[in-house]
Design a protein around this motif. Structure first.
Motif, PDB file in Angstrom:
ATOM      1  N   ALA A   4       0.939  -1.283  -0.102  1.00  0.00           N
ATOM      2  CA  ALA A   4      -0.037  -0.121   0.094  1.00  0.00           C
ATOM      3  C   ALA A   4       1.025   1.264   0.031  1.00  0.00           C
ATOM      4  CB  ALA A   4      -0.949   0.062   1.222  1.00  0.00           C
ATOM      5  N   GLN A   5       0.401   2.434  -0.807  1.00  0.00           N
ATOM      6  CA  GLN A   5       1.196   3.591  -0.598  1.00  0.00           C
ATOM      7  C   GLN A   5       0.232   4.780  -0.273  1.00  0.00           C
ATOM      8  OE1 GLN A   5       3.635   4.938  -4.048  1.00  0.00           O
ATOM      9  NE2 GLN A   5       2.226   6.851  -4.078  1.00  0.00           N
ATOM     10  N   ILE A   6       0.478   5.388   0.949  1.00  0.00           N
ATOM     11  CA  ILE A   6      -0.059   6.509   1.298  1.00  0.00           C
ATOM     12  C   ILE A   6       0.593   7.741   1.493  1.00  0.00           C
ATOM     13  CG2 ILE A   6      -1.161   4.504   2.828  1.00  0.00           C
ATOM     14  CD1 ILE A   6       0.179   5.521   5.419  1.00  0.00           C
ATOM     15  N   THR A   7      -0.047   8.552   2.006  1.00  0.00           N
ATOM     16  CA  THR A   7       0.448  10.124   2.055  1.00  0.00           C
ATOM     17  C   THR A   7       0.905  10.324   3.644  1.00  0.00           C
ATOM     18  OG1 THR A   7      -0.523  10.966   0.248  1.00  0.00           O
ATOM     19  CG2 THR A   7       0.330  12.508   1.965  1.00  0.00           C
ATOM     20  N   PRO A   8       1.941  10.286   4.173  1.00  0.00           N
ATOM     21  CA  PRO A   8       2.280  10.570   5.472  1.00  0.00           C
ATOM     22  C   PRO A   8       1.892  11.865   6.170  1.00  0.00           C
ATOM     23  CG  PRO A   8       4.184  10.907   4.140  1.00  0.00           C
ATOM     24  CD  PRO A   8       3.206  10.486   3.428  1.00  0.00           C
ATOM     25  N   GLU A   9       1.590  11.937   7.293  1.00  0.00           N
ATOM     26  CA  GLU A   9       1.303  13.116   8.008  1.00  0.00           C
ATOM     27  C   GLU A   9       2.577  14.264   7.970  1.00  0.00           C
ATOM     28  OE1 GLU A   9      -1.077  13.944  12.042  1.00  0.00           O
ATOM     29  OE2 GLU A   9       1.047  13.641  12.459  1.00  0.00           O
ATOM     30  N   VAL A  10       2.325  15.426   7.780  1.00  0.00           N
ATOM     31  CA  VAL A  10       3.364  16.343   7.718  1.00  0.00           C
ATOM     32  C   VAL A  10       3.099  17.564   8.828  1.00  0.00           C
ATOM     33  CG1 VAL A  10       4.786  18.149   6.466  1.00  0.00           C
ATOM     34  CG2 VAL A  10       3.814  15.895   5.389  1.00  0.00           C
ATOM     35  N   LEU A  11       3.839  17.778   9.463  1.00  0.00           N
ATOM     36  CA  LEU A  11       3.765  18.845  10.483  1.00  0.00           C
ATOM     37  C   LEU A  11       4.951  20.130   9.767  1.00  0.00           C
ATOM     38  CD1 LEU A  11       3.566  16.793  14.023  1.00  0.00           C
ATOM     39  CD2 LEU A  11       1.621  17.741  12.486  1.00  0.00           C
ATOM     40  N   TRP A  12       4.403  21.409  10.403  1.00  0.00           N
ATOM     41  CA  TRP A  12       5.194  22.329  10.087  1.00  0.00           C
ATOM     42  C   TRP A  12       4.924  23.815  10.740  1.00  0.00           C
ATOM     43  CZ3 TRP A  12       5.039  27.198   7.467  1.00  0.00           C
ATOM     44  CH2 TRP A  12       3.507  27.843   7.417  1.00  0.00           C
ATOM     45  N   ALA A  13       5.974  24.417  11.228  1.00  0.00           N
ATOM     46  CA  ALA A  13       6.177  25.628  11.844  1.00  0.00           C
ATOM     47  C   ALA A  13       7.253  26.541  11.152  1.00  0.00           C
ATOM     48  CB  ALA A  13       6.274  25.413  13.276  1.00  0.00           C
ATOM     49  N   GLN A  14       7.335  27.776  11.618  1.00  0.00           N
ATOM     50  CA  GLN A  14       8.184  28.587  10.785  1.00  0.00           C
ATOM     51  C   GLN A  14       8.664  29.804  11.768  1.00  0.00           C
ATOM     52  OE1 GLN A  14       6.854  31.304   7.878  1.00  0.00           O
ATOM     53  NE2 GLN A  14       4.729  30.822   8.631  1.00  0.00           N
ATOM     54  N   ARG A  15       9.733  30.303  11.484  1.00  0.00           N
ATOM     55  CA  ARG A  15      10.291  31.606  12.203  1.00  0.00           C
ATOM     56  C   ARG A  15      10.581  32.423  11.269  1.00  0.00           C
ATOM     57  NH1 ARG A  15       8.843  28.730  15.635  1.00  0.00           N
ATOM     58  NH2 ARG A  15       9.765  28.207  17.675  1.00  0.00           N
ATOM     59  N   SER A  16      11.107  33.877  11.301  1.00  0.00           N
ATOM     60  CA  SER A  16      11.363  34.748  10.252  1.00  0.00           C
ATOM     61  C   SER A  16      12.350  35.753  10.694  1.00  0.00           C
ATOM     62  CB  SER A  16      10.221  35.331   9.798  1.00  0.00           C
ATOM     63  OG  SER A  16       9.455  36.169  10.681  1.00  0.00           O
ATOM     64  N   SER A  17      13.131  36.268   9.844  1.00  0.00           N
ATOM     65  CA  SER A  17      13.912  37.278  10.257  1.00  0.00           C
ATOM     66  C   SER A  17      14.567  37.932   9.180  1.00  0.00           C
ATOM     67  CB  SER A  17      15.278  36.587  11.019  1.00  0.00           C
ATOM     68  OG  SER A  17      16.407  37.798  11.384  1.00  0.00           O
ATOM     69  N   ALA A  18      14.733  39.200   9.209  1.00  0.00           N
ATOM     70  CA  ALA A  18      15.296  40.053   7.878  1.00  0.00           C
ATOM     71  C   ALA A  18      16.703  40.240   7.985  1.00  0.00           C
ATOM     72  CB  ALA A  18      14.626  41.506   7.968  1.00  0.00           C
ATOM     73  N   SER A  19      17.241  39.908   9.265  1.00  0.00           N
ATOM     74  CA  SER A  19      18.867  39.948   9.301  1.00  0.00           C
ATOM     75  C   SER A  19      19.807  38.750   9.710  1.00  0.00           C
ATOM     76  CB  SER A  19      19.204  40.962  10.355  1.00  0.00           C
ATOM     77  OG  SER A  19      18.668  40.688  11.588  1.00  0.00           O
ATOM     78  N   PHE A 112      -3.320  16.090   5.132  1.00  0.00           N
ATOM     79  CA  PHE A 112      -2.223  15.512   5.701  1.00  0.00           C
ATOM     80  C   PHE A 112      -1.259  16.523   6.156  1.00  0.00           C
ATOM     81  CE2 PHE A 112      -1.082  16.085   0.969  1.00  0.00           C
ATOM     82  CZ  PHE A 112       0.162  16.727   1.308  1.00  0.00           C
ATOM     83  N   LEU A 113      -1.517  17.901   5.887  1.00  0.00           N
ATOM     84  CA  LEU A 113      -0.411  18.763   6.391  1.00  0.00           C
ATOM     85  C   LEU A 113      -1.238  19.590   7.772  1.00  0.00           C
ATOM     86  CD1 LEU A 113       1.855  20.650   6.282  1.00  0.00           C
ATOM     87  CD2 LEU A 113       0.390  22.169   4.638  1.00  0.00           C
ATOM     88  N   LYS A 114      -0.409  19.623   8.796  1.00  0.00           N
ATOM     89  CA  LYS A 114      -0.917  20.295   9.870  1.00  0.00           C
ATOM     90  C   LYS A 114       0.213  21.107  10.633  1.00  0.00           C
ATOM     91  CE  LYS A 114      -3.987  16.030  11.072  1.00  0.00           C
ATOM     92  NZ  LYS A 114      -4.071  14.910  11.964  1.00  0.00           N
ATOM     93  N   THR A 115      -0.420  22.073  11.439  1.00  0.00           N
ATOM     94  CA  THR A 115       0.521  22.745  12.371  1.00  0.00           C
ATOM     95  C   THR A 115       1.145  22.194  13.342  1.00  0.00           C
ATOM     96  OG1 THR A 115      -0.919  24.929  11.679  1.00  0.00           O
ATOM     97  CG2 THR A 115       0.631  25.115  13.711  1.00  0.00           C
ATOM     98  N   ASP A 116       2.437  22.302  13.433  1.00  0.00           N
ATOM     99  CA  ASP A 116       3.166  21.637  14.705  1.00  0.00           C
ATOM    100  C   ASP A 116       3.145  22.682  16.015  1.00  0.00           C
ATOM    101  OD1 ASP A 116       5.187  20.674  16.420  1.00  0.00           O
ATOM    102  OD2 ASP A 116       6.466  20.040  14.866  1.00  0.00           O
ATOM    103  N   PHE A 117       2.296  22.572  16.662  1.00  0.00           N
ATOM    104  CA  PHE A 117       1.934  23.478  17.671  1.00  0.00           C
ATOM    105  C   PHE A 117       3.263  23.422  18.878  1.00  0.00           C
ATOM    106  CE2 PHE A 117      -2.365  22.972  16.142  1.00  0.00           C
ATOM    107  CZ  PHE A 117      -2.592  24.471  15.958  1.00  0.00           C
ATOM    108  N   ASP A 118       3.821  22.398  18.788  1.00  0.00           N
ATOM    109  CA  ASP A 118       5.002  22.291  19.700  1.00  0.00           C
ATOM    110  C   ASP A 118       6.113  23.277  19.357  1.00  0.00           C
ATOM    111  OD1 ASP A 118       4.072  20.362  21.335  1.00  0.00           O
ATOM    112  OD2 ASP A 118       5.014  18.654  20.308  1.00  0.00           O
ATOM    113  N   LYS A 119       6.143  23.650  18.167  1.00  0.00           N
ATOM    114  CA  LYS A 119       7.318  24.584  17.782  1.00  0.00           C
ATOM    115  C   LYS A 119       6.803  25.662  17.207  1.00  0.00           C
ATOM    116  CE  LYS A 119      10.521  20.914  15.826  1.00  0.00           C
ATOM    117  NZ  LYS A 119       9.846  19.656  15.969  1.00  0.00           N
ATOM    118  N   TRP A 120       5.472  25.941  17.068  1.00  0.00           N
ATOM    119  CA  TRP A 120       4.903  27.186  16.437  1.00  0.00           C
ATOM    120  C   TRP A 120       4.839  28.423  17.622  1.00  0.00           C
ATOM    121  CZ3 TRP A 120       3.259  28.291  11.525  1.00  0.00           C
ATOM    122  CH2 TRP A 120       2.822  29.374  11.230  1.00  0.00           C
TER     123      TRP A 120
END
Length: 237
Positions: A4-19, A112-120
């Motif tokens: 079987a082929q399935i799409t895995p769960e993906v978690l994401w968060a981010q940071r930003s900086s101009a410098s 499958f895409l969710k927010t990673d609240f541990d890192k957000w």
């Protein structure tokens, strides 16, 4: 029997900086348990990520393709492979204070895409969050990765799981780090504090004896201070 082929769960968060480039990043975690590094194929490009991995124990092939909202600096991005997932720290190419409005180029939501609240962290609260950019130091590089060619850089964080050799059993965590309450009581008050208490019956008897002595003393004092009787005067005829 086909795999079987399935799409895995993906978690994401981010940071930003101009410098500061190391703070201008995307955290990405692909959940693929029981997929060994030898069965993974990762193709990271400036505008996309393609992952394919096979689990022999689960008889599952995981596959996902992500087209990013903005471009990624592939050479300075990092990855770490564990028994549960693949972790990425992807460096954004353009230094900006503003967050990406989303991870993917397409605004359509995917299941499958969710927010990673541990890192957000919210964009306006980044300065209050402790600097965690150092976590990239123990992760393998992605430079020059084309398919399986870059997997050699996935040495990961080592056997300690990336926590720098910290022994959490020595931090007092959990009930195992609690001192014995019986020993604390002995240290504070000796073996048995009840032995030092006076006998209540003896104390009451002592009080009664003192009360009787006081009454006798009061009686004697009263008789000694009584006024003498007035002599009777007889009439003389």
């Amino acid at each position: 029997m086909s795999t079987a082929q399935i799409t895995p769960e993906v978690l994401w968060a981010q940071r930003s900086s101009a410098s500061v480039a190391s703070k201008n990043i995307v955290y990405l975690t692909i959940s693929v348990p029981d997929v060994p590094a030898s069965s993974c194929k990762i193709d990271l490009k400036p505008s996309s990520l393609t992952f394919t991995g096979h689990s022999d124990t689960k008889k599952i092939t995981y596959h996902v393709e992500l087209n990013f909202y903005g471009e990624i600096d592939v050479e300075n991005s990092k990855t770490n492979h564990t028994a549960r997932d693949i972790e990425f720290v992807l460096r954004k190419k353009d230094l900006k204070e503003e967050y990406w409005p989303r991870l993917l180029k397409d605004a359509q939501k995917v299941h499958f895409l969710k927010t990673d609240f541990d890192k957000w962290v919210d964009e306006d609260e980044q300065d209050e969050k402790p600097d965690d950019s150092g976590m990239m130091d123990g992760m393998g590089g992605m430079g020059g990765m084309e398919g399986m060619g870059g997997m050699g850089g996935m040495g990961g964080m080592g056997g300690d799981g990336g926590f720098g050799g910290i022994d959490f059993s020595k931090l007092g965590g959990g009930a195992g780090g609690m001192p014995d309450m019986g020993d604390m009581a002995n240290d504070m008050g000796g073996e048995d504090s009840d032995d030092d208490m006076p006998d209540l019956e003896d104390e009451e008897g002592q009080k009664e004896g003192e009360s009787e002595k006081t009454s006798e003393t009061t009686g004697e004092a009263g008789s000694s201070t009584a006024k003498p009787a007035t002599p009777k005067i007889e009439e003389v005829s």
